[in-house]
Motif scaffolding. Structure first.
Motif, mmCIF file in Angstrom:
data_model
loop_
_atom_site.group_PDB
_atom_site.id
_atom_site.type_symbol
_atom_site.label_atom_id
_atom_site.label_comp_id
_atom_site.label_asym_id
_atom_site.label_seq_id
_atom_site.Cartn_x
_atom_site.Cartn_y
_atom_site.Cartn_z
ATOM 1 N N ASP A 81 1.051 -1.196 0.111
ATOM 2 C CA ASP A 81 -0.032 -0.063 -0.308
ATOM 3 C C ASP A 81 0.932 1.068 0.034
ATOM 4 O O ASP A 81 2.172 1.137 -0.014
ATOM 5 C CB ASP A 81 -0.985 -0.115 1.382
ATOM 6 C CG ASP A 81 -2.084 0.841 1.225
ATOM 7 O OD1 ASP A 81 -2.290 1.454 0.223
ATOM 8 O OD2 ASP A 81 -3.074 0.858 1.965
ATOM 9 N N ASP A 83 1.499 5.252 1.698
ATOM 10 C CA ASP A 83 0.861 6.469 2.532
ATOM 11 C C ASP A 83 0.490 7.621 1.738
ATOM 12 O O ASP A 83 0.737 7.609 0.534
ATOM 13 C CB ASP A 83 1.720 6.622 3.673
ATOM 14 C CG ASP A 83 3.034 7.139 3.442
ATOM 15 O OD1 ASP A 83 3.062 7.914 2.308
ATOM 16 O OD2 ASP A 83 4.124 7.197 4.339
ATOM 17 N N ARG A 89 4.151 1.203 2.072
ATOM 18 C CA ARG A 89 3.835 0.443 3.365
ATOM 19 C C ARG A 89 3.553 -1.067 3.031
ATOM 20 O O ARG A 89 2.915 -1.344 2.027
ATOM 21 C CB ARG A 89 2.556 0.893 4.050
ATOM 22 C CG ARG A 89 2.339 2.579 4.126
ATOM 23 C CD ARG A 89 3.316 3.089 5.003
ATOM 24 N NE ARG A 89 3.325 2.561 6.516
ATOM 25 C CZ ARG A 89 4.431 2.785 7.082
ATOM 26 N NH1 ARG A 89 5.426 3.800 6.989
ATOM 27 N NH2 ARG A 89 4.336 2.341 8.312
ATOM 28 N N LEU A 91 1.991 -4.629 4.105
ATOM 29 C CA LEU A 91 1.178 -5.237 5.086
ATOM 30 C C LEU A 91 1.188 -6.773 5.029
ATOM 31 O O LEU A 91 1.345 -7.341 4.200
ATOM 32 C CB LEU A 91 -0.328 -4.890 4.743
ATOM 33 C CG LEU A 91 -0.776 -3.606 4.246
ATOM 34 C CD1 LEU A 91 -2.140 -3.445 3.989
ATOM 35 C CD2 LEU A 91 -0.441 -2.505 5.624
ATOM 36 N N ASP A 96 0.177 -3.478 9.136
ATOM 37 C CA ASP A 96 1.235 -2.685 8.674
ATOM 38 C C ASP A 96 2.475 -3.014 9.469
ATOM 39 O O ASP A 96 2.504 -2.739 10.675
ATOM 40 C CB ASP A 96 0.976 -1.167 8.870
ATOM 41 C CG ASP A 96 2.042 -0.280 8.048
ATOM 42 O OD1 ASP A 96 3.142 -0.678 7.951
ATOM 43 O OD2 ASP A 96 1.638 0.877 7.728
ATOM 44 N N THR A 98 5.742 -2.152 8.036
ATOM 45 C CA THR A 98 6.847 -1.601 7.572
ATOM 46 C C THR A 98 7.982 -1.462 8.209
ATOM 47 O O THR A 98 9.010 -1.911 7.845
ATOM 48 C CB THR A 98 6.276 -0.490 6.960
ATOM 49 O OG1 THR A 98 4.905 -0.496 6.290
ATOM 50 C CG2 THR A 98 7.282 0.344 5.847
#
Ligand code: DC
Length: 240
Positions: A81, A83, A89, A91, A96, A98
């Motif tokens: 994903d 931000d 990021r 998952l 999350d 990271t």
């Protein structure tokens, strides 16, 4: 030119490989943002398997049995994903993780995980799936040479060892790790040794990769060079 190298979107994929600390992930992320491609950090997948194995507790780091690692790689529930600032990021199981992927423990064990042939096969399948529609910038060690051999643009990004150590040191300190120059140096050297001498898909430039030495270049300069290269490739493709 891209007749074999584009996904269903009609866009080529781009691979960015190179040794630890060369700046691949930062460059790949900026480049992807600027050209509107999707960035995939394949190293994060190896880190995700490593974190899962360390938390699972059944993996013997000193042993030769990689069956737990292979199981975890095949069943890895990883998603990417970004931000609002465009930073990737990662998952794991929808959570999350990271920062955890950059922990000391993961850092120490990940090259070992990445030297398992079966783990590599499992992750390569996932990486190819993610790039099947084209328009992906994937960074790693073997993306141009093994994973996306039809990538429309292949970059091998490197930098002098002291520069790579300094970058790794800064990155680790930014993540809150108290680390000395000596520790950062041995971590980079050790990583390079394992990554480039492993039996399967060792780190080396694909024969058709463009080599960029970023020792004296800023990130934006590397990204600019890559944008020119991509534009040239797309023009060649259009012009036949
Ligand atoms: O790029 P990184 O530091 O996040 O990579 C973590 C480890 O995974 C590193 O030891 C190299 C390995 N790796 C790999 O073998 N193949 C890839 N495509 C990506 C990473």
């Amino acid at each position: 030119m891209f007749s074999n190298s584009t996904g269903r979107s009609g866009l080529p994929n781009v691979s960015v490989d190179g040794p630890a600390g060369a700046g691949k992930t930062t460059v790949a992320r900026s480049f992807a943002q600027e050209v509107g491609f999707r960035h995939i950090d394949s190293g994060a997948m190896y880190r995700a398997v490593t974190l899962s194995a360390l938390e699972d507790g059944r993996w013997d780091v000193t042993g030769s049995d990689d069956s737990i690692l292979v199981f975890l790689a095949r069943n890895l529930d990883v998603a990417f994903d970004s931000d609002p600032g465009g930073v990737q990021r990662v998952l794991l199981g929808g959570i999350d993780r990271t920062e955890d992927l950059r922990s000391e423990a993961v850092e120490e064990a990940v090259s070992l995980v990445a030297s398992s042939a079966e783990v590599r096969t499992a992750l390569m399948d996932r990486q190819r799936e993610l790039a099947q529609n084209g328009g992906v910038v994937m960074d790693g060690r073997d993306i141009g040479s093994h994973v996306l051999i039809d990538a429309g643009l292949k970059v091998y990004l490197t930098a002098a060892l002291p520069v790579r150590i300094a970058r790794r040191l800064m990155q680790r300190r930014q993540n809150g790790t108290a680390i000395t120059w000596e520790n950062a140096a041995s971590s980079v050297i050790n990583r390079d040794r394992i990554d480039s001498t492993r039996a399967v898909a060792p780190l080396k430039p694909a024969p058709d990769a463009v080599l960029i030495d970023s020792t004296h270049l800023k990130r934006c300069d590397v990204v600019r060079q890559m944008k020119f290269m991509l534009r040239d490739r797309l023009n060649e493709n259009r012009g036949g």
